[in-house]
Each structure stands twice: as structure tokens, then as C-alpha cells.
Enzyme design. Sequence first.
Site, short mmCIF file in Angstrom:
data_model
loop_
_atom_site.label_atom_id
_atom_site.label_comp_id
_atom_site.label_asym_id
_atom_site.label_seq_id
_atom_site.Cartn_x
_atom_site.Cartn_y
_atom_site.Cartn_z
N LYS A 120 1.63 -0.16 0.59
CA LYS A 120 1.96 1.07 1.29
C LYS A 120 1.06 1.36 2.49
O LYS A 120 1.52 1.82 3.52
CB LYS A 120 1.84 2.25 0.32
CG LYS A 120 2.93 2.27 -0.74
CD LYS A 120 2.87 3.57 -1.51
CE LYS A 120 3.74 3.51 -2.76
NZ LYS A 120 3.34 4.57 -3.70
N GLU A 190 -2.75 6.74 -6.02
CA GLU A 190 -2.54 6.46 -4.59
C GLU A 190 -1.95 7.67 -3.88
O GLU A 190 -2.32 7.98 -2.76
CB GLU A 190 -1.59 5.27 -4.42
CG GLU A 190 -2.25 3.93 -4.68
CD GLU A 190 -1.22 2.81 -4.74
OE1 GLU A 190 -0.26 2.85 -3.96
OE2 GLU A 190 -1.40 1.89 -5.57
N HIS A 194 -3.63 10.58 -0.83
CA HIS A 194 -3.03 11.03 0.44
C HIS A 194 -3.14 12.54 0.62
O HIS A 194 -2.81 13.05 1.69
CB HIS A 194 -1.55 10.64 0.49
CG HIS A 194 -1.30 9.18 0.70
ND1 HIS A 194 -1.54 8.56 1.91
CD2 HIS A 194 -0.84 8.23 -0.13
CE1 HIS A 194 -1.23 7.28 1.81
NE2 HIS A 194 -0.80 7.04 0.58
#
Lengths: 327, 327
Positions: A120, A190, A194
Site C-alpha cells: 500500500k 496499518e 494513517h
Amino acid sequence: MATMKIGILGFGGLGQAAAHILTSKQEMEWVAVADQKGFAYDETGLEVKACQDSYRQQGSVGSLENIGTLSSTSIRDLMRQYPVDGYFLALPNLPNTFMGSVVREFIDAGWQGVLVDALKRTSAMEILLDMREELQAAGITYLTGCGATPGLLTAAATVAAQSYAEIHAVNVTFGVGIANWEAYRATIREDIAHMPGYTVEQAKAMTDEEVAKLLDQTDGILKLENMEHADDLMLELAGICPRDRVSVGGVVDTRNAKKPLSTNVQVTGRTFEGKISTHTFTLGDETSMAANVCGTAFGYLKAGLEFQQRGWSGLLTAADIMPKFVH
Amino acid sequence: MATMKIGILGFGGLGQAAAHILTSKQEMEWVAVADQKGFAYDETGLEVKACQDSYRQQGSVGSLENIGTLSSTSIRDLMRQYPVDGYFLALPNLPNTFMGSVVREFIDAGWQGVLVDALKRTSAMEILLDMREELQAAGITYLTGCGATPGLLTAAATVAAQSYAEIHAVNVTFGVGIANWEAYRATIREDIAHMPGYTVEQAKAMTDEEVAKLLDQTDGILKLENMEHADDLMLELAGICPRDRVSVGGVVDTRNAKKPLSTNVQVTGRTFEGKISTHTFTLGDETSMAANVCGTAFGYLKAGLEFQQRGWSGLLTAADIMPKFVH
């Protein structure tokens, strides 16, 4: 085309979903798998349930009778010893250098074939980009960013861009609904990384209890904006637009399988006549993250094998080539 | 990559739009054009307005001073005498054998390079499909069905299909709005040929007055269902689904530039978990047929040149490879 012998590296939520998908494919046979503590190989095909049982009950697929091997260097041992046409790297994105270090193992081993990831982060892909010439020299066809986003939506954006003389904006907005976040521990961390106020290191260091507490505070919703997603790098490399015109955001509901919004990508540009317009690609709500990520990854793996057979090695992204439908 | 030298075969509405698009491209230079009665070539680049003036006022680009040549075998003469990297075949689809006969000329001449068409009918594409091995042996990279539909939407459908284990239906529904149908005489007749009660021959034989009379009866609206469109063949060749699961229909308004509905493709399938869902790709209403067709065609022409340089010749469709963005 002969049946493709496929390996899966990583056996968390994504790797297990990938294994499930392969059970229904005639063109691909799942022969190899590795987790952190071991690997398994069976040239006649692995069984999903047996691998899951071993992974859950004994901590590794390496504990499987006859076909399993426990090893702290499982990927290296598997890849050096057994023939596989292509691997899906269903590995954690964190740390950013991890995927690159795995690829380094393949290059150093003189391995040849196709590797596909669904990574990603832009910074993780940049590490791979630096290995582009080495991959080509090694005869490895490496396909990066071949999940859902980046991946499916990046490819759709590349197709959509063709109508325009100039691209002004590519906006990816995803909705993810998962009923059981515990099955996607790495993915959730993950996502948290962010969010405002969290670094990658902080997110990765969180205990399950800390994650659960955070999710209690947000009613299970993670809202993400201006995420570091490699769609930007991939579209820049494909010549679509500068990376700062690409933005990715989304909403993750960790307590409902139903998506909080329909995942979509919008491509806005100017046509040769000077008209501004927007093409939109929207995913059906009933499609799961697993279907969109793993289906796409295997579509690229099949396409990659065709490129490999034609002697076309190096680094490619989901925006560079068309995925093939796998039967 | 050096500037690509591009030719356009056919200089009706589509060919002229294609020429306009190329004026803003740095990577491509428009050096050659042919219509029924002549051709023009200028290695330093052709001017759209001069070509249009010659075509409209004198009946052919072949009448252009210095650079034009009148010829009843214009495509053959142009292609045999002047160097061009790739041609966009902006030629009428009718009769069905026409595109194949043009391709035959290229093969017979020993010409090597990239050819791209935006043809629509399945039966026309089947003729090209029969020439697949000859094209490969000749060293021609031929990309077929690279307009809007088939083309842009077929590529989007191919990407969309990746989420599914099985594809149940691909439905293309297009809306076209053109204020001046007289600029697209051939295209309109092709559309009429898809309407109930009309054969290809009947539609082609219609005078402008007869077309105008028909349009008066329908308030300028042409409604088309279950059209013979090569999306079906292309998706079957790409392994997405049997061709009978692909349907194409649409509404053409010949009296308004505004589209009567948003052009879209819907891909319905079953995921590996057994869920039925639909992905949708929708074109922005402000994008014209010219932008969606010609932009896509040049995107495939660029991709085709890359394949050509790598020695990959033969017949490919818009569902097989990823178009490249042209700057």
C-alpha cells in the site's frame, strides 16, 4: 498454458483468503506457503483447512506432517528448495523495508519467476523501485501494487485517464467493512498508522487491547484522509499525472461486514476540446476486501507469467499492464 | 522514446477529431493522412486546418499543395511510400469486410508497425481474428476494438472482472449526444443498421434525406438494444466470460450535444465467497464520443509501439493490454 504452480508468502487474513480463492481455480495450483515460523510445500496441491489448522493450533504451517518444515528463514528456505512459477506476497506492509528485504532474498538466490505484491505505502514501493534494474537483470517479473487500492482502482484510473488530454485529480475513496478485525491484525494497524497522531512505529507497537480501546472510542470506525498510498507513485510512473494530484482516503468500519460507503475512484480531467469531466469506477458493496485484493493479485500474477515467458522482466505496477482473468 | 510518427486513415468526423487530439501531443506527431481519394504526408507534421479545408473544399486531402497526392488507392500508396510508426484506422466499419481488406494491404506490402482500429461489429473483428497468425508473421502489432465501446469500456470491464470468481453479465449502456449528425454520417448509418428492421446494407444505402426523415420520426433519438458489438468477442477472447453474457445497448440523441444518459458498463459476478455483486464504470457526461474514442485509440497506439519494440506482434484487443497515457 500448463497449470501455474503458485506460492503464497504470509498466511494471515490475506494469505488465507488467497488460498481459498485458489481452491476454485483450474489454471493455478497452490503448492507452497510460508509464514514467519515455517513453510509447507506439496507439488500435488496444499489443502486450506489443514494449513489453517496447523497455523492456528501449532503456530505455523511448518508444523504440518510430512509437507511442513519449521524454519526461522522460511521464505528463503522454501524459495531456494522448491519450484514455484509465481508467488503472491501476502505479507505485512510494515516495516516499510520488509517487502524490499524479501525481494532481496529472491534476487540473491538467483530465483526466476513472477512475484506479485498488494502493498500500500508509497515509501515501501519506492524501495522496490530502486531495485528495478536488479530485478530485470535477475529475470524476475515483479508486479507491485496489485491489490484493491493500489491495484484494481489504479488500473481502472489508468483506463479512465485515456479520455483526457490532462488529468487534474484522481481521488480514491474506499469503504471497508469487517466484522472481525482480529482476523486482520496487521491491516488494522496499518490503517491506524494513517490516522492523525499515529506513526507507523506507534501503530505497530500497539497491543490488541490498545487497538480495541481505540476502536471503542471511535465506535469501531477508522476515518482516513490523505493517506500515503502508492496509487500516487504508480500513476506518476505510468505518466498519468504528477503524484500530488492523487489522493486516497476512506472509512473502515471494524464492526460491520457492510461497507460504510461504496469504494470508488474518480478521475477528473480536461478533454482535448477543453471540457472538464469526471469518470467514476465504483465497486459493488457485496465484494469483500479479500475478493478485490486477492482476485486482482492473481489476475496480475497470470499476466505476469505471460510477460515472464516472453522474456519481459523487471518492475511493473498494476497501472502498467492488464490483469488476466484466472479460471 | 522518440516522437512517434502517426498516420490517420480516414478523415471523416473521427479522423478529424483524432487529428485535433494529436496537435496537443508532444509524444506523437501527425505526419500522414488518407481519405478515399488521396493522401497527404509531411514528415514535419500536418496542419489540421489545411487538411480540413482541402478535404471539404476540394474533396480530398490529396489536393493539398506540395504534400498531397490524389489516388484511388490512397492507403496503399501512402503506406508503401512513407515511413510511419503507427496508424489509427479511423475508417468506416461498413462493409464488415472493409477493415480486413485494409489490413490485407498492409500485410501484402510487408509493412511493419502498429495498427489500431476502433471498430464496433463482432463480425468485422472476426475477420481480423482469422488474420491473427498472418499479422504475427508479418511483424504487425494490430490492436482492435480500441475506441470507446468496444475499447475504453471493455478495458474497464476487464479490470472490474478481477474481483469475481465467475462473471454473470457485462452490460454496456451508452449515451451519445451529437448536435450535428451530418459530421458523423458513417457512424449514424452504423447505428441505424443496429435498429430493428434495418440491415447493414439498407442503412448504408440510405441517402442523407432518408436519414433525416427517419430522425424526424424519432425526434432525433436512436434507441439501440442487443447490438452486435465486439465487446462480446473481446471479453470472450480475454477469458472473462462467454460472449452471450455481454450485451450492448444505448441511446443516441442526434439533436443535442448533451448525452441522454451516462455511458456506463456494469460487471456482475460471483465472488469466491459466493456473493453476487456489480462493479460500475461510468463516463463523465461532458466527455465526447471523439474524446473517448480517439483518446483511447492513441493510448493503445502508444502501448502497441512498446509491444512492437519488444518484438510482440500479432492481434491484441483493448481487453488484452493496458493503454498508455499520451503526452
